[in-house]
Design an enzyme around this catalytic site. Structure first.
Site, PDB file in Angstrom:
ATOM      1  N   ARG A   1     -13.621  -8.016  -0.474  1.00 41.51           N
ATOM      2  CA  ARG A   1     -12.930  -7.755   0.803  1.00 41.51           C
ATOM      3  C   ARG A   1     -12.429  -6.300   0.828  1.00 41.51           C
ATOM      4  NH1 ARG A   1      -7.489  -5.923   2.235  1.00 41.51           N
ATOM      5  NH2 ARG A   1      -6.997  -6.736   4.290  1.00 41.51           N
ATOM      6  N   VAL A   2     -12.705  -5.626   1.917  1.00 39.21           N
ATOM      7  CA  VAL A   2     -12.154  -4.290   2.121  1.00 39.21           C
ATOM      8  C   VAL A   2     -11.324  -4.328   3.389  1.00 39.21           C
ATOM      9  CG1 VAL A   2     -12.690  -1.857   2.545  1.00 39.21           C
ATOM     10  CG2 VAL A   2     -14.114  -3.185   0.970  1.00 39.21           C
ATOM     11  N   GLY A   3     -10.099  -3.832   3.308  1.00 31.90           N
ATOM     12  CA  GLY A   3      -9.220  -3.828   4.476  1.00 31.90           C
ATOM     13  C   GLY A   3      -9.316  -2.520   5.237  1.00 31.90           C
ATOM     14  N   ASP A   4      -8.257  -2.220   5.954  1.00 30.69           N
ATOM     15  CA  ASP A   4      -8.217  -1.011   6.779  1.00 30.69           C
ATOM     16  C   ASP A   4      -8.064   0.269   5.960  1.00 30.69           C
ATOM     17  OD1 ASP A   4      -5.505  -2.092   6.148  1.00 30.69           O
ATOM     18  OD2 ASP A   4      -4.914  -0.163   7.001  1.00 30.69           O
TER      19      ASP A   4
ATOM     20  N   THR B   1       0.816  -1.210   0.000  1.00 31.42           N
ATOM     21  CA  THR B   1       0.000   0.000   0.000  1.00 31.42           C
ATOM     22  C   THR B   1       0.855   1.268   0.000  1.00 31.42           C
ATOM     23  OG1 THR B   1      -1.718  -1.164   1.187  1.00 31.42           O
ATOM     24  CG2 THR B   1      -1.571   1.178   1.616  1.00 31.42           C
TER      25      THR B   1
ATOM     26  N   GLY C   1      -4.359  -5.656   7.140  1.00 31.84           N
ATOM     27  CA  GLY C   1      -5.527  -4.809   7.361  1.00 31.84           C
ATOM     28  C   GLY C   1      -6.434  -5.245   8.485  1.00 31.84           C
TER      29      GLY C   1
ATOM     30  N   THR D   1      -0.182   1.050   7.062  1.00 30.81           N
ATOM     31  CA  THR D   1      -0.037  -0.038   6.095  1.00 30.81           C
ATOM     32  C   THR D   1       0.253  -1.331   6.835  1.00 30.81           C
ATOM     33  OG1 THR D   1       1.287  -0.903   4.270  1.00 30.81           O
ATOM     34  CG2 THR D   1       2.409   0.588   5.776  1.00 30.81           C
ATOM     35  N   GLY D   2      -0.087  -2.433   6.206  1.00 27.76           N
ATOM     36  CA  GLY D   2       0.179  -3.721   6.825  1.00 27.76           C
ATOM     37  C   GLY D   2      -1.037  -4.618   6.759  1.00 27.76           C
TER      38      GLY D   2
HETATM   39  N1  ASP Z   1      -3.444  -2.582   4.691  1.00 29.56           N
HETATM   40  C1  ASP Z   1      -3.690  -3.082   3.363  1.00 29.56           C
HETATM   41  C2  ASP Z   1      -4.869  -3.999   3.380  1.00 29.56           C
HETATM   42  O1  ASP Z   1      -4.970  -4.813   4.280  1.00 29.56           O
HETATM   43  C3  ASP Z   1      -2.497  -3.768   2.760  1.00 29.56           C
HETATM   44  C4  ASP Z   1      -1.186  -3.044   2.887  1.00 29.56           C
HETATM   45  O2  ASP Z   1      -1.062  -2.100   3.637  1.00 29.56           O
HETATM   46  O3  ASP Z   1      -0.234  -3.407   2.186  1.00 29.56           O
HETATM   47  O4  ASP Z   1      -5.652  -3.941   2.464  1.00 29.56           O
END
Ligand code: ASP
Length: 298
Positions: free
Chosen positions: A195-198, A167, A221, A218-219
């Site tokens: 799917r929706v992440g953070d 991200t 989610g 980032t990371g």
């Molecule tokens: N946080 C993002 C997600 O889970 C992925 C990422 O940060 O690389 O969609």
């Protein structure tokens, strides 16, 4: 005020052969955003310029070159937030927008809502002058190959390794004291469609509050959501004596301890002082030093 800018390109197990490209991408994004800020421009324009560079760079998981979902499509999420008003513009599940940050900005500036998804978000973008692209235009060859390797082995998790670039995000303060943060992502590799992440969630992937500071996360989610990471980091800036570095570190410690996950974040406090932390092997980031020189690291 002295302008300030920090960007990231994800916190993961970034492979050795992607390190130089991640640094170069970060520096290009700084150039784009800093050119706006040093000409007296608006922090929102700087954010859009920086994120657009990162979205267009296939080394990062945003816009062109995003990870593919289980069905082999790119689905993008993005958010931008204004620290002065606490208003965000957010979009999720976009399949046909080349630069999701532009759609997020359109929501911020033109809608009473703060988040739009899927076809409704794409229609809103079109209504505000943002063209649709073919879904295939977002797919980079490396991601298609990675997805093929996954598919041939039932999407076993180990095949996600080796292309774990992430991200993107940016936080900018302009000379008028306007502070914005933004995050843009293609999400996780082989995620379920829908799917929706953070990343596009206010307080999780991004937060900006003029009383404290502004953050892009980032990371992993699902872990970031559990601890509402970006808002938590902003809150850690509040006590007297806190510093950007300590606030970032405390938030990422909480991500590991209570969220049981890995990731990182960048931030600027309300005066533009940068901080960052990550508990992954690497995070790609770049920032402008107080003397105006650029620094990039992975
Ligand atoms: N946080 C993002 C997600 O889970 C992925 C990422 O940060 O690389 O969609």
């Amino acid at each position: 005020m002295r302008p300030s800018l920090i960007v990231h390109g994800g916190a993961w197990d970034i492979p050795d052969d992607a390190v130089d490209a991640c640094k170069e991408g970060g520096l290009r994004a700084l150039h784009a955003g800093w050119a706006v800020l040093t000409n007296g421009g608006h922090a929102l324009d700087a954010i859009e310029a920086a994120i657009t560079v990162l979205e267009d760079d296939p080394v990062f998981d945003a816009g062109y070159g995003s990870h593919l979902n289980l069905d082999g499509f790119v689905e993008c999420d993005a958010i931008v937030m204004d620290a002065a008003t606490l208003k965000a513009g957010s979009v999720a599940g976009l399949r046909r927008i080349k630069n999701p940050i532009q759609a997020a900005r359109a929501v911020l500036e033109n809608s009473a809502h703060m988040m739009l998804i899927g076809e409704g978000a794409e229609k809103f973008a079109v209504d505000h002058g943002i063209p649709l692209c073919d879904p295939g235009e977002l797919i980079a060859a490396a991601e298609r190959e990675a997805w093929d390797r996954c598919r041939l082995d039932s999407h076993a998790a180990e095949h996600h390794r080796g292309h774990e670039q992430g991200t993107v995000g940016a936080v900018a303060l302009d000379d008028q004291g306007r502070l914005f943060a933004a995050t843009s992502t293609g999400g996780t590799c082989c995620k379920l469609p829908g799917r929706v992440g953070d990343s596009p969630l206010i307080g999780c992937g991004c937060y900006a509050d003029g009383e404290t500071g502004a953050v892009s996360s980032t990371g992993y989610g699902e872990a970031i959501m559990r601890v509402v990471l970006a808002k938590t980091a902003c809150d850690f800036l509040r006590p007297a004596g806190s510093t950007p570095a300590r606030a970032a570190q405390a938030a990422v410690q909480l991500l590991g301890k209570r969220g049981k996950g890995t990731g990182g974040l960048i931030l600027l406090d309300k005066d533009g002082n940068p901080g960052l932390a990550f508990n992954t092997p690497r995070m790609a980031y770049a920032l402008v030093n107080p003397d105006g020189s650029f620094f990039a690291s992975v």
